[in-house]
Design an enzyme around this catalytic site. Structure first.
Site, PDB file in Angstrom:
ATOM      1  N   GLU A  74      26.261 -18.619 -33.632  1.00  0.00           N
ATOM      2  CA  GLU A  74      25.035 -17.824 -33.780  1.00  0.00           C
ATOM      3  C   GLU A  74      25.291 -16.323 -33.664  1.00  0.00           C
ATOM      4  OE1 GLU A  74      25.129 -20.747 -32.360  1.00  0.00           O
ATOM      5  OE2 GLU A  74      23.608 -21.859 -33.459  1.00  0.00           O
ATOM      6  N   HIS A 142      14.665 -27.215 -27.219  1.00  0.00           N
ATOM      7  CA  HIS A 142      14.371 -27.070 -28.645  1.00  0.00           C
ATOM      8  C   HIS A 142      12.896 -26.751 -28.896  1.00  0.00           C
ATOM      9  CE1 HIS A 142      18.212 -29.153 -28.835  1.00  0.00           C
ATOM     10  NE2 HIS A 142      18.274 -28.937 -30.123  1.00  0.00           N
TER      11      HIS A 142
END
Ligand SMILES: Cc1ncc(C[n+]2csc(CCOP(=O)(O)OP(=O)(O)O)c2C)c(N)n1
Lengths: 338, 339
Positions: A74, A142
């Site tokens: 990321e 999440h």
């Protein structure tokens, strides 16, 4: 750069689309028009086409040079997107779940957001970061709605559509914008709702809220999936004679306080509803501004309905997390009866 | 440590006498500017953190000779040498360090965030290791557009411990991007010596694991350093993929301008100071009869004058206007919240 082009609805040039398809269409048209648009992210190339399929077909059409599937990195995804943006490209980077922006927060908040300022305006970072939120069934790592973090960071724009038309128009505007934009997609909205969406390219301006439902009694200020929660509550209350105005902010930064204040001034009552935590969520700032600017005009306190201060519990049944139309309707009734 | 260059050892390759003279001038500029900045900080006239580049002068000058105007660089908070190597304006750099309106970032960036798009000095970062992924992105853009340029990322040895470093190295190796990673190994990360923070202190070997051409070079030997770096930038421009060059030097001062260096082993520091780049290179230019004493004195005088001029310019430059506070947050300042 972001010219306002109104969608032509109800003509033969529209098609019923989900948000996911509308976003795919926005990416496709942007890539077709502008060679400098570049996509980066994990699994985004075909045949996968992204884990949520938003980039499906694009690497086949534009090649893996411009639609780059990346390693699970990321920091490197956003860092490389910042570098490409500094070089004048218009990268669209995908971070699979908003929770994972914690992995690349340095590149977003210290670099993307600050480079224009720290260069005295000599650099710009026309970067779009697409990310997702909203699925409680994936558990606490999440599900987080972290938009406040970015609203609290000078230099980055924050966008969250609630319907397919805005999903397309706002994404197009983010890509065309000369500042970094965080574009947040709600996973459950992305597939559930279909609307007529123009087939050709158009832009929904950043920083302009929409009045989703007009009403004279209470103003509900909201965005993203909570727009639907608020509209459902408003419909129930309409049967009881309470007219609720629902404002879909669409863009959280820049924040369209003019529309919010005009409406709250008319109704005298304001409720802010969002999926982010109530505590220090976007509603805290909006409520403070309404209270500050409309103190004498309000018929009751400015109220908020958001998510309680716990990580997302896995079990949706029995451990409610996000606001429901019932909790919103109850809050509206309390305000009206105040 | 290896020896200082001597005429017998050194083949100057493509470097002309002008190039060598220019390299010496760059080294002197870095030393004198850095020393002056420290004096200004100590005198209280310059209120800034300042990270001296002492020890790296040869490496920076070598990098300057290896980079062309179209090449780009991403640097760190210890960026004075890189900025001068990239031919950024000394006056505007110093004005930026003073936080003045005439600075490279109108006084909004400061000493740790020098920035000069026109010179190809794209950005510098105060976050250790964060520049590498950005350089990778610049290189990606160059590669997609078929532009023949090398993108250089400079960073300290300490940054090799951070995740961004590894992610960027992997991406560059995977995509064969035109980037040159220049590790300015001064053997210190703030107060911690390399053998106390790294499991493997041979940094070149780590880079090799990411599938790129690597080299380790003595940074006190600017001629060899220049050759290795030139090969690496040429490789990038030719589309032959990324390189990693570990330039081994030693930090001749404390970490930041006013910090002490009592924790640095005295013998190590003394041995490194013997090889102080600008004076060593000066001696070599004389011994090798490439530039004579008069010409060198002329350069020294020019440098002193340029540095004085830049500090005077910066000290007399106007402060930024208060109205500048909210410009450059967004492209359109009307989008900045009022409260
Ligand atoms: C992510 C991050 N952690 C910590 C710091 C504080 N810090 C500034 S410089 C430095 C040492 C870095 O050493 P090195 O990379 O070898 O560079 P040098 O200063 O020696 O040039 C540290 C830890 C920082 N700036 N960024």
């Amino acid at each position: 750069m972001t010219a306002t082009v109104e969608p032509e609805l109800g003509t033969s040039s529209t098609k019923r689309m989900t948000m996911a398809v509308a976003m795919n269409s926005a990416l496709d048209l942007a890539m077709d028009r502008d060679d400098s648009v570049l996509l980066l992210g994990e699994d985004i190339a075909d045949p996968a086409g992204g884990v949520f399929k938003v980039t499906k077909g694009l690497s086949t059409k534009y090649g893996t040079g411009r639609v780059r599937a990346t390693p699970i990195s990321e920091t490197a995804i956003i860092g490389a997107a910042v570098g490409a943006a500094l070089a004048g490209m218009r990268p669209v980077a995908e971070i699979m779940f908003m929770d994972f922006v914690t992995v690349c927060l340095d590149q977003i908040t210290n670099h993307a957001a600050k480079l224009r300022y720290m260069s005295g305006g000599h650099s710009s970072v026309p970067l779009t970061i697409r990310t997702t939120v909203g699925e409680q069934r994936f558990g606490a790592q999440h599900t987080q709605s972290l938009e406040t973090w970015f609203m609290h960071t000078p230099g980055i724009k924050v966008v969250m559509p609630s319907n397919p038309i805005d999903a397309k128009g706002l994404l197009a505007s983010c890509i065309a914008d000369n500042d970094p934009c965080l574009y947040i997609e709600n996973i459950s909205l992305a597939y559930s709702q279909k609307d007529e969406v123009p087939v050709k390219e158009y832009f929904t301006p950043l920083g302009e809220a929409a009045v989703t439902r007009a009403g004279r009694d209470v103003t509900v200020i909201t965005y993203g999936p909570a727009v639907h929660t608020a509209v459902a509550a408003a419909e129930v209350l309409a049967a009881e004679g309470v007219e609720v105005e629902v404002i879909d902010l669409r863009t959280l930064m820049p924040l369209d306080m003019d529309t919010v204040l005009a409406s709250a001034s008319r109704t005298g009552r304001a409720l802010i509803v969002h999926d982010a935590h109530t505590f220090l969520g976007p509603g805290a700032e909006i409520a403070a501004q309404i209270a500050n600017d409309l103190f004498g005009e309000l018929k009751g306190p400015v109220r908020r309905v958001g998510t309680g201060f716990s990580p997302a519990p896995y079990a949706p049944s029995g451990l409610d997390f996000h606001p429901t139309s019932d909790t919103v309707a109850a809050a509206i009734c309390e305000l009206v009866d105040y | 440590m290896t020896q200082s260059p001597t005429t017998e050892q050194v083949d100057v390759g493509d470097l002309s006498t002008d190039d060598l003279r220019e390299m010496y001038k760059t080294m002197r500029l870095i030393t004198v500017t850095g020393e002056r900045a420290v004096v200004e900080v100590k005198a209280g006239r310059l209120k800034s953190a300042f990270y001296p580049v002492r020890g790296l002068e040869g490496s920076c000058a070598a990098l300057g000779s290896a980079m062309r105007p179209e090449d780009q660089i991403v640097s760190t908070y210890r960026s004075l040498g890189d900025a001068l190597a990239k031919r950024s304006s000394l006056r505007r750099i110093i004005a930026e360090i003073y936080g003045k309106a005439d600075g490279t970032s109108k006084g909004k960036g400061g000493a740790m965030h020098l920035h000069d798009q026109e010179a190809g000095f794209i950005t510098s970062t105060g976050v250790v290791g964060a520049g590498l992924p950005i350089a990778v992105g610049l290189a990606l853009a160059a590669s997609i557009r078929g532009e023949k340029r090398a993108v250089v990322a400079t960073f300290g040895d300490g940054s090799t411990s951070i995740g961004a470093w590894h992610e960027a190295m992997n991406l560059a190796g995977l995509w064969k991007l035109p980037v040159v990673f220049v590790c300015q190994n001064n053997q210190w990360a703030e107060h911690t010596p390399i053998d106390e923070y790294a499991a493997v202190t041979d940094l070149e070997s780590r880079a090799r694991a990411y599938g790129m051409t690597t080299a380790k070079v003595d940074g006190f030997d600017p001629i060899r350093t220049a050759r290795v770096l030139s090969e690496a930038t040429a490789r990038a421009r030719a589309g032959e993929g990324p390189s990693f060059v570990e330039v081994v030097t030693y930090r001749l001062t404390g970490h930041s301008g006013s910090s002490d260096y009592s924790y640095m082993p005295k013998d190590q520091l003394a041995a490194a100071t013997e090889r102080d780049p600008a004076p060593a290179f000066r001696r070599w230019l004389l011994d090798a009869e490439i530039v004579d004493e008069t010409a060198l004195e002329e350069i020294d005088k020019q440098v002193a004058a340029e540095v004085d001029d830049a500090f005077e310019f910066a000290q007399n430059a106007p402060q930024p206007n208060a109205s500048e506070r909210y410009t450059d947050v967004f492209a359109d300042e009307r989008q900045v919240p009022k409260s």
